[in-house]
Design a protein around this motif. Sequence first.
Motif, short mmCIF file in Angstrom:
data_model
loop_
_atom_site.label_atom_id
_atom_site.label_comp_id
_atom_site.label_asym_id
_atom_site.label_seq_id
_atom_site.Cartn_x
_atom_site.Cartn_y
_atom_site.Cartn_z
N VAL A 171 0.81 -1.22 0.00
CA VAL A 171 0.00 0.00 0.00
C VAL A 171 0.84 1.28 0.00
O VAL A 171 1.84 1.38 0.72
N PHE A 172 0.41 2.25 -0.79
CA PHE A 172 1.00 3.59 -0.70
C PHE A 172 -0.09 4.63 -0.83
O PHE A 172 -0.99 4.52 -1.66
N GLY A 173 -0.05 5.63 0.06
CA GLY A 173 -1.05 6.69 0.09
C GLY A 173 -0.49 7.98 0.64
O GLY A 173 0.70 8.07 0.96
N MET A 174 -1.34 8.98 0.76
CA MET A 174 -0.88 10.31 1.18
C MET A 174 -0.53 10.36 2.67
O MET A 174 0.35 11.10 3.07
N ASN A 175 -1.21 9.57 3.47
CA ASN A 175 -1.05 9.66 4.92
C ASN A 175 -0.16 8.52 5.43
O ASN A 175 -0.34 7.38 5.02
N TYR A 223 0.64 9.66 -8.00
CA TYR A 223 0.98 9.82 -6.58
C TYR A 223 2.22 10.70 -6.39
O TYR A 223 2.22 11.62 -5.56
N ILE A 224 3.25 10.45 -7.19
CA ILE A 224 4.49 11.23 -7.07
C ILE A 224 4.22 12.70 -7.43
O ILE A 224 4.75 13.61 -6.79
N ALA A 225 3.38 12.91 -8.42
CA ALA A 225 3.00 14.29 -8.80
C ALA A 225 2.27 14.98 -7.65
O ALA A 225 2.50 16.17 -7.38
N GLU A 226 1.40 14.24 -6.96
CA GLU A 226 0.68 14.79 -5.81
C GLU A 226 1.65 15.15 -4.68
O GLU A 226 1.52 16.19 -4.03
N LEU A 227 2.61 14.27 -4.43
CA LEU A 227 3.61 14.54 -3.39
C LEU A 227 4.41 15.80 -3.71
O LEU A 227 4.71 16.61 -2.83
N GLU A 228 4.75 15.97 -4.98
CA GLU A 228 5.50 17.15 -5.42
C GLU A 228 4.69 18.43 -5.23
O GLU A 228 5.21 19.45 -4.81
N THR A 229 3.39 18.35 -5.54
CA THR A 229 2.50 19.50 -5.37
C THR A 229 2.44 19.92 -3.90
O THR A 229 2.51 21.11 -3.57
N ILE A 230 2.31 18.94 -3.02
CA ILE A 230 2.25 19.21 -1.57
C ILE A 230 3.58 19.81 -1.09
O ILE A 230 3.61 20.76 -0.30
N LYS A 231 4.68 19.26 -1.59
CA LYS A 231 6.02 19.73 -1.20
C LYS A 231 6.22 21.20 -1.58
O LYS A 231 6.80 21.98 -0.83
N ARG A 232 5.72 21.54 -2.78
CA ARG A 232 5.85 22.92 -3.24
C ARG A 232 4.93 23.87 -2.49
O ARG A 232 5.10 25.08 -2.50
N GLY A 233 3.89 23.29 -1.87
CA GLY A 233 2.96 24.09 -1.09
C GLY A 233 1.95 24.82 -1.96
O GLY A 233 1.37 25.79 -1.58
#
Length: 285
Positions: free
Chosen positions: A151-155, A275-285
């Motif tokens: 499993v991999f997710g945002m939380n 998923y990786i694109a979502e992580l990048e978006t969150i990282k950039r704020g």
Amino acid sequence: MKILVTGYTGQVGYDVVQKGIQHGFDMIGVGSKELDITDEQSVYQFVNEVNPDAIIHCAAYTAVDQAENEKEICWNVNVNGTKYLAAAAKKAKAKFVYISTDYVFDGEGLDPYTERDLPKPVGYYGVTKYEGEKRVQSLLTEWFIVRISWVFGMNGKNFVKTMLRLAETQGELNVVGDQVGSPTYTGDLAGLLLDMIQTEHYGIYHATNEGFCSWAEFAKEIFLLSGKEVNVHTITTKEYPTKAIRPKNSRLSKQKLLENGFELLPSWQDSLKTYIAELETIKRG
């Protein structure tokens, strides 16, 4: 539809609640601080007060290696907690979904496990998840058991986040290449679970993203999609000993989803890219 979700602080539970809110459901997500599922009276009282139409039970003790040393704690969460929730669901006349795992199988052979194959867990975590399945089946006449893997997710923590973190400081990594399965992106899984509880197609399901890979192949794709320069060395399970035995074959057949009119999840590569694109978006704020 009012849906109670346990394990809200975990990967699956969190995304189920978020997806449910987006779809206009009345979502109630609880973690261990809000509800101790190992306390029978607390479970009955809580479910009685909430009076949900459905319960999606995502809470679990998932520390696979630690489970070999903390057997009582693991049993209380995965078996007793599941039993109490299933009994409470029966009383509330709520639909019940139990999230299970590829660890209920011994991982022998090369063929994908079907929903009809007999479980044969080799580690204690797998034993307790299978016992949880049996409690659900014995207490309820209508139920969904959904087995997932990798499993991999945002939380929370997961393999993808670990690889990306290690890539910040290391240019070479050893990753196991003789364990094969399917990653499961919780963003995709959440939508399927919500679709499922709106039907009466009860039974056991396997629900992972499409396609198979080894952990080493998974790691290579993570670095490729994230633009990280990391050299992955493929090693064997014997070269990376762990307290608990990992199934070498975690391939799961999703035929039952098709038979009951559910859409298969996207390929693991496509979902990893999302998923990786979502992580990048969150990282950039």
